[in-house]
Design a protein around this motif. Structure first.
Motif, PDB file in Angstrom:
ATOM      1  N   PHE A  59      55.584 -56.928  21.372  1.00  0.00           N
ATOM      2  CA  PHE A  59      54.702 -57.049  22.530  1.00  0.00           C
ATOM      3  C   PHE A  59      55.486 -57.288  23.828  1.00  0.00           C
ATOM      4  O   PHE A  59      54.968 -57.880  24.769  1.00  0.00           O
ATOM      5  N   CYS A  62      53.887 -56.501  27.141  1.00  0.00           N
ATOM      6  CA  CYS A  62      52.807 -57.370  27.611  1.00  0.00           C
ATOM      7  C   CYS A  62      53.329 -58.549  28.434  1.00  0.00           C
ATOM      8  O   CYS A  62      52.528 -59.278  29.030  1.00  0.00           O
ATOM      9  N   SER A  64      54.420 -60.563  31.401  1.00  0.00           N
ATOM     10  CA  SER A  64      54.135 -60.356  32.826  1.00  0.00           C
ATOM     11  C   SER A  64      55.223 -60.916  33.737  1.00  0.00           C
ATOM     12  O   SER A  64      55.444 -60.405  34.836  1.00  0.00           O
ATOM     13  N   LEU A  91      53.484 -64.496  28.628  1.00  0.00           N
ATOM     14  CA  LEU A  91      52.696 -63.403  28.073  1.00  0.00           C
ATOM     15  C   LEU A  91      51.220 -63.806  28.097  1.00  0.00           C
ATOM     16  O   LEU A  91      50.792 -64.653  27.322  1.00  0.00           O
ATOM     17  N   ALA A  95      46.566 -59.289  28.063  1.00  0.00           N
ATOM     18  CA  ALA A  95      47.471 -58.153  27.882  1.00  0.00           C
ATOM     19  C   ALA A  95      47.810 -57.966  26.404  1.00  0.00           C
ATOM     20  O   ALA A  95      47.863 -56.834  25.903  1.00  0.00           O
ATOM     21  N   PHE A  96      48.020 -59.085  25.695  1.00  0.00           N
ATOM     22  CA  PHE A  96      48.293 -59.018  24.252  1.00  0.00           C
ATOM     23  C   PHE A  96      47.115 -58.409  23.506  1.00  0.00           C
ATOM     24  O   PHE A  96      47.285 -57.517  22.660  1.00  0.00           O
ATOM     25  N   ARG A  98      44.726 -56.435  24.610  1.00  0.00           N
ATOM     26  CA  ARG A  98      44.568 -55.010  24.925  1.00  0.00           C
ATOM     27  C   ARG A  98      45.551 -54.158  24.140  1.00  0.00           C
ATOM     28  O   ARG A  98      45.179 -53.127  23.565  1.00  0.00           O
ATOM     29  N   GLU A  99      46.804 -54.596  24.111  1.00  0.00           N
ATOM     30  CA  GLU A  99      47.817 -53.831  23.389  1.00  0.00           C
ATOM     31  C   GLU A  99      47.516 -53.803  21.896  1.00  0.00           C
ATOM     32  O   GLU A  99      47.618 -52.745  21.253  1.00  0.00           O
TER      33      GLU A  99
END
Length: 378
Positions: A59, A62, A64, A91, A95-96, A98-99
């Motif tokens: 990840f 992800c 930032s 992180l 974002a995690f 979504r990925e």
């Protein structure tokens, strides 16, 4: 129960559950379909994961923000550490999620079932029957990542954090404030944690060590006082907030009673007991479990840390519970006395023997010796 085509069931779609599901999806699901059962109806930004990076992980995209400097403050003295070899990473959960969800959606053999509550498990010789809020499911093996309630009296790292924009550009965006203990200790050991995203934007967390969480007003007042008193400015806008309580314990979770049901994540000890860091451990655990499941049989459980590391954590937690007033000086001494790379390796549980010796050498000898020789649960 016929387990020939039964899926791998992952209970809980948080960090540990999704990390494992993504590994399995990336590798072809170990020849079986994968089902992730998650109670929440949708994903949102509900937390933040931070850690020191030593090698790339699944990840990485992800992350930032990254920093090469971090500090600890106590009694007016700031200990600043810098490293060109490692970085401190931030992180955000959204974002995690979504990925992870995108990776699972691309994989036809993986099903993410949201708004699904697990009501019961019944393990048999050939599989596991799972009773859910949406019906029955038969699984070849179950990986249970749902958190377990910690034993009564467990030391907690409890906090509230605000992602804020400030009235003035007073922050140094190149360095993290890991622990600022120069704040009120009225409610027990407390520190402020500041992740600067820019000169006027940061995640500011009020963190306490204790057996019980406090009223929200106490954390929030601590954040306001810190921003006004230490930073000399005020909040212009609050963008987001989080609240959490991380158990700091070496007590293992209750056994599942079946080799077909394995715990993972925090319930299996992925949280570093003495610091609360978990993300890196979860990624290593996911790699291990994925490799085990690819063999086709039942995965073998693995201790989350070495017996030596577990003994060091037990000693440290006993010391903190007996001498909470010494927590600020002890943490400051640790960061002042140990070089950044060895200390980060220790906190991320990738330490070498020399790293462990450096950490031991930095600790107050007599109190830690007493804690090491005493019995009882930390």
């Amino acid at each position: 129960m016929n387990s020939a085509n039964a899926p791998i069931a992952i209970l809980g779609g948080g960090c540990a559950g999704l990390s494992l599901a993504v590994r399995l999806a990336d590798s072809g699901s170990a020849g079986r379909p994968v089902v992730v059962l998650e109670e929440r109806e949708q994903y949102r930004r509900d937390r933040t994961w931070c850690s020191w990076s030593f090698r790339p992980h699944r990840f990485d995209a992800c992350v930032s923000h990254r920093w090469n400097a971090w500090s600890v403050r106590h009694r007016g003295r700031t200990t600043l550490q810098r490293s060109d070899q490692i970085q401190y990473e931030h992180l955000p959960a959204d974002a995690f999620y979504r990925e992870a969800c995108a990776a699972l959606e691309r994989h036809g053999q993986t099903e993410l079932c949201l708004d699904t509550r697990v009501r019961g498990l019944e393990a048999g010789p050939h599989g596991v029957r799972i009773e859910t809020s949406k019906g029955l499911l038969e699984a070849f093996v179950v990986i249970d990542t749902r958190p377990c309630a910690p034993p009564p009296g467990t030391l907690l790292q409890h906090f509230i954090g605000w992602h804020v924009r400030l009235e003035d550009p007073v922050l140094d965006p190149t360095q993290v404030t890991l622990m600022d203990f120069d704040v009120s200790q009225q409610w027990g050991p407390q520190f402020l944690y500041v992740l600067p995203f820019g000169p006027d934007e940061a995640l500011v967390e009020a963190t306490f060590l204790g057996a019980e969480p406090l009223a929200a007003e106490i954390y929030e007042q601590s954040i306001k006082d810190y921003i006004q008193g230490r930073l000399g400015t005020a909040v212009r806008e609050r963008l987001w907030s989080e609240r959490g309580a991380i158990p700091m314990t070496t007590v293992p979770a209750r056994p599942t009673g079946s080799p077909r049901i394995l715990r993972a994540g925090g319930a299996a000890g992925a949280i570093k007991p003495s610091s609360g860091y978990a993300f890196s451990n979860i990624q290593r655990e996911s790699d291990y479990l994925c490799a085990e499941l690819q063999k086709g049989g039942l995965p073998r459980p693995r201790p989350p840390r070495s017996s030596l590391m577990a003994a060091m954590d037990r000693t440290f937690l006993r010391f903190l519970k007996r001498h909470p007033e010494r927590a600020p000086a002890t943490f400051e001494r640790l960061f002042r006395s140990v070089q950044p790379e060895p200390l980060a390796r220790f906190l991320m549980e990738t330490g070498r023997p020399t790293d462990l010796l450096n950490v031991v050498a930095a600790m107050p000898k007599l109190p830690f010796l007493r804690a090491a020789l005493s019995g009882g649960r930390p």
